[in-house]
Write an enzyme that holds these catalytic residues in place. Structure first.
Site, mmCIF file in Angstrom:
data_model
loop_
_atom_site.group_PDB
_atom_site.id
_atom_site.type_symbol
_atom_site.label_atom_id
_atom_site.label_comp_id
_atom_site.label_asym_id
_atom_site.label_seq_id
_atom_site.Cartn_x
_atom_site.Cartn_y
_atom_site.Cartn_z
ATOM 1 N N ARG A 126 21.905 12.300 4.162
ATOM 2 C CA ARG A 126 20.585 12.975 4.299
ATOM 3 C C ARG A 126 20.002 13.411 2.955
ATOM 4 O O ARG A 126 19.145 14.284 2.896
ATOM 5 C CB ARG A 126 20.678 14.174 5.244
ATOM 6 C CG ARG A 126 21.141 13.822 6.639
ATOM 7 C CD ARG A 126 20.725 14.862 7.657
ATOM 8 N NE ARG A 126 21.228 14.520 8.968
ATOM 9 C CZ ARG A 126 22.423 14.886 9.443
ATOM 10 N NH1 ARG A 126 23.208 15.657 8.713
ATOM 11 N NH2 ARG A 126 22.799 14.517 10.642
ATOM 12 N N LYS A 148 7.822 8.343 -3.622
ATOM 13 C CA LYS A 148 7.663 7.430 -2.484
ATOM 14 C C LYS A 148 8.770 6.390 -2.562
ATOM 15 O O LYS A 148 8.920 5.719 -3.588
ATOM 16 C CB LYS A 148 6.314 6.721 -2.530
ATOM 17 C CG LYS A 148 5.195 7.488 -1.882
ATOM 18 C CD LYS A 148 3.967 6.600 -1.758
ATOM 19 C CE LYS A 148 2.797 7.361 -1.197
ATOM 20 N NZ LYS A 148 1.572 6.532 -1.159
ATOM 21 N N GLU A 190 -2.030 -1.360 -12.555
ATOM 22 C CA GLU A 190 -1.866 0.022 -12.057
ATOM 23 C C GLU A 190 -2.387 1.028 -13.093
ATOM 24 O O GLU A 190 -2.855 2.106 -12.739
ATOM 25 C CB GLU A 190 -0.401 0.311 -11.713
ATOM 26 C CG GLU A 190 0.193 -0.581 -10.614
ATOM 27 C CD GLU A 190 -0.104 -0.135 -9.173
ATOM 28 O OE1 GLU A 190 -1.015 0.691 -8.969
ATOM 29 O OE2 GLU A 190 0.571 -0.642 -8.252
ATOM 30 N N LYS A 232 -0.756 10.654 -12.565
ATOM 31 C CA LYS A 232 -0.009 10.603 -11.310
ATOM 32 C C LYS A 232 0.660 11.941 -11.039
ATOM 33 O O LYS A 232 0.662 12.434 -9.913
ATOM 34 C CB LYS A 232 1.018 9.462 -11.330
ATOM 35 C CG LYS A 232 1.757 9.390 -10.013
ATOM 36 C CD LYS A 232 2.123 8.028 -9.564
ATOM 37 C CE LYS A 232 2.707 8.109 -8.143
ATOM 38 N NZ LYS A 232 3.230 6.846 -7.669
ATOM 39 N N GLU A 242 1.093 13.105 0.521
ATOM 40 C CA GLU A 242 -0.113 12.316 0.856
ATOM 41 C C GLU A 242 -0.819 12.828 2.106
ATOM 42 O O GLU A 242 -1.096 12.089 3.043
ATOM 43 C CB GLU A 242 0.222 10.826 0.989
ATOM 44 C CG GLU A 242 -1.046 9.972 0.871
ATOM 45 C CD GLU A 242 -0.771 8.482 0.735
ATOM 46 O OE1 GLU A 242 0.029 8.098 -0.125
ATOM 47 O OE2 GLU A 242 -1.395 7.728 1.493
ATOM 48 N N ARG A 246 -3.701 12.281 -2.566
ATOM 49 C CA ARG A 246 -2.749 11.266 -3.062
ATOM 50 C C ARG A 246 -3.132 9.867 -2.575
ATOM 51 O O ARG A 246 -2.829 8.866 -3.237
ATOM 52 C CB ARG A 246 -1.319 11.606 -2.630
ATOM 53 C CG ARG A 246 -0.328 10.610 -3.186
ATOM 54 C CD ARG A 246 1.109 11.050 -3.080
ATOM 55 N NE ARG A 246 1.961 10.023 -3.662
ATOM 56 C CZ ARG A 246 3.248 10.149 -3.894
ATOM 57 N NH1 ARG A 246 3.860 11.266 -3.598
ATOM 58 N NH2 ARG A 246 3.936 9.151 -4.425
ATOM 59 N N ASN A 250 -3.968 4.807 -3.838
ATOM 60 C CA ASN A 250 -3.886 3.506 -3.158
ATOM 61 C C ASN A 250 -5.145 2.678 -3.336
ATOM 62 O O ASN A 250 -5.366 1.715 -2.581
ATOM 63 C CB ASN A 250 -3.626 3.711 -1.666
ATOM 64 C CG ASN A 250 -2.207 4.157 -1.421
ATOM 65 O OD1 ASN A 250 -1.282 3.617 -2.020
ATOM 66 N ND2 ASN A 250 -2.037 5.153 -0.588
ATOM 67 N N HIS A 253 -4.959 -0.983 -2.768
ATOM 68 C CA HIS A 253 -3.649 -1.323 -2.207
ATOM 69 C C HIS A 253 -3.724 -1.858 -0.775
ATOM 70 O O HIS A 253 -2.862 -2.632 -0.374
ATOM 71 C CB HIS A 253 -2.709 -0.119 -2.268
ATOM 72 C CG HIS A 253 -2.141 0.114 -3.637
ATOM 73 N ND1 HIS A 253 -2.939 0.309 -4.746
ATOM 74 C CD2 HIS A 253 -0.864 0.164 -4.088
ATOM 75 C CE1 HIS A 253 -2.167 0.491 -5.803
ATOM 76 N NE2 HIS A 253 -0.912 0.402 -5.438
ATOM 77 N N HIS A 257 -1.811 -5.061 -0.397
ATOM 78 C CA HIS A 257 -0.634 -5.179 0.478
ATOM 79 C C HIS A 257 -0.838 -6.286 1.507
ATOM 80 O O HIS A 257 0.112 -6.994 1.865
ATOM 81 C CB HIS A 257 -0.366 -3.856 1.194
ATOM 82 C CG HIS A 257 0.261 -2.807 0.317
ATOM 83 N ND1 HIS A 257 0.413 -1.502 0.689
ATOM 84 C CD2 HIS A 257 0.781 -2.892 -0.927
ATOM 85 C CE1 HIS A 257 0.999 -0.822 -0.278
ATOM 86 N NE2 HIS A 257 1.218 -1.644 -1.285
ATOM 87 N N HIS A 275 2.966 -7.794 -7.088
ATOM 88 C CA HIS A 275 2.318 -6.578 -6.575
ATOM 89 C C HIS A 275 1.130 -6.142 -7.447
ATOM 90 O O HIS A 275 0.030 -5.885 -6.942
ATOM 91 C CB HIS A 275 3.350 -5.448 -6.469
ATOM 92 C CG HIS A 275 2.759 -4.139 -6.042
ATOM 93 N ND1 HIS A 275 2.355 -3.888 -4.744
ATOM 94 C CD2 HIS A 275 2.454 -3.024 -6.744
ATOM 95 C CE1 HIS A 275 1.847 -2.664 -4.666
ATOM 96 N NE2 HIS A 275 1.891 -2.118 -5.869
#
Ligand code: NAD
Ligand code: GLY
Length: 369
Positions: A126, A148, A190, A232, A242, A246, A250, A253, A257, A275
């Site tokens: 965990r 993330k 980016e 960032k 997010e 935040r 993206n 993205h 994606h 990417h």
């Protein structure tokens, strides 16, 4: 000549950590070992990066802390490894090491290694520590920061994951010397994102220095990395999970994606994009949609396209991808609410915002060119 001092960016919040950027950081065993609370260390890397840097990191760590129990786990390089199956193998490596709750994973590689290692760290018992050692420009400016973590599944990118902030981020800028030029440019996409979403001055600076950045000028890259990390850090400090702003990170993205998923996470080739390249195309599409919706001037879309082109990044969807199929992929984006598309659009350079209920017909028109 002495090496320039490293740059530091602090990330505040409930789980504060530091980002250290500078040449030679991976050889500094004490800088690495100070983050290890227990005795168990798993070094995770990929098949391209491990032969270059893994032994050096291990030796530096062991010299600083000879008592450590260190194991290595190497994934095949590339996006196709960011899977539940590879995640399972990393978990098995932690089990074989007998890693206890004070264990530390070092993620030595690009965003693929960083995302998968971070997810394994989030899940093992965990939650154990993960120190990010980013080796691509993209990972230095984005994926190693902010916690993330995820793997891909055939239905979509990053659909299985967790928020798990790193214990520290250590970016050794020397390693950029071995990064293929195509990967360097993918990272610059980016970097452009930070200017495009919130910093017109940075955008201007990138325009002025596009040639030097894309040629790998070390001083310019160090400045671009530090400025990107500051952007960032500021955003993830305010919104680590997010819930709001935040999502602006993206920009491009959702389109990007969809392209990556539709390509099947295949190895980048003449037509398949990596990417960062997919994000470059995605930002142009987001800008074009913003113009079509009357939200932004067409001139800013042209400036964005021109900057990306000057960095040798693509600005058009690869041939063979169908607009309707891309739209179907976009429907599974994590930002969507109640089955309606929610996209990051802009009002021009430096002014992005999240727009809910975007009409699918408008998106399809942009995808169809
Ligand atoms: P990558 O990890 O696949 O690395 C690209 C290639 O470069 C790989 O073949 C790798 O082995 C090689 N490489 C890495 N460093 C090298 C070096 N110094 N010298 C020689 N070769 C080197 O790709 P990436 O672009 O770093 O990361 C992309 C991934 O990051 C995607 O999965 C994306 O979803 C993820 N991402 C995550 C976040 C986040 O916030 N977690 C943000 C952006 C991107
Ligand atoms: N790369 C997007 C984020 O970290 O939120």
């Amino acid at each position: 000549m002495t090496a320039p001092s490293p740059l530091h960016v602090a990330v505040a919040g409930d789980h504060p950590y530091s980002i250290t950027i500078g040449p030679g950081q991976l050889s500094d065993g004490h800088a690495l070992a100070q983050h290890v609370r227990g005795r168990h260390v798993l070094l995770v890397s990929d098949s391209d990066v491990a032969p270059l840097y893994l032994a050096g990191v291990r030796a530096a760590l062991m010299q600083a802390r000879p008592d450590l129990l260190v194991a290595e786990h190497v994934l095949p390089a590339g996006e196709a490894s960011k899977t539940l199956a590879e995640f399972g193998r990393a978990i098995d490596a932690l089990a074989a090491l007998g890693a206890t709750r004070d264990a530390c994973i070092f993620a030595l590689g690009g965003g693929v290694v960083g995302d998968l290692s971070g997810f394994a760290a989030a899940c093992w018992m965990r939650g154990v520590d993960c120190v990010q050692l980013p080796t691509t420009l993209l990972a230095m400016v984005d994926s190693s920061v902010g916690g993330k973590t995820a793997v891909d599944i055939p239905a979509g990118k990053n659909l299985v994951g967790a928020f798990h902030p790193p214990r520290a981020v250590i970016a050794d800028t020397h390693v950029l010397a071995t990064l293929p030029v195509r990967e360097l440019r993918a990272g610059l996409a980016e970097v452009v994102k930070y200017g495009a979403l919130g910093d017109p001055d940075f955008f201007d600076w990138l325009q002025q220095h596009a040639d030097g950045l894309s040629a790998g000028d070390a001083t310019l890259l160090a400045e671009a990395i530090a400025r990107s990390c500051r952007h960032k850090a500021a955003i993830v400090e305010r919104d680590p999970l997010e819930k709001g702003e935040r999502a602006l990170l993206n920009l491009g993205h959702t389109f990007g994606h969809a392209i990556e998923t539709e390509q099947g996470y295949s190895a980048p080739g003449r037509d398949a994009l990596n990417h960062g390249e997919a994000v470059a195309v995605g930002m142009v599409l987001a800008a074009r949609l913003s113009t079509a919706m009357g939200r932004a001037p067409a001139a800013d879309e042209q400036r964005l396209s021109a900057l990306l082109t000057s960095l040798n990044l693509p600005t058009a969807i690869p041939t063979g991808l169908q607009p309707a199929a891309l739209l179907a992929r976009m429907r599974l984006d994590k930002k969507n609410v109640a089955g309606r598309l929610r996209l990051v659009l802009w009002r021009g350079i430096g002014q992005a915002d999240v727009v809910a209920d975007v009409e699918e017909a408008a998106v399809l028109a942009v995808l169809a060119g």
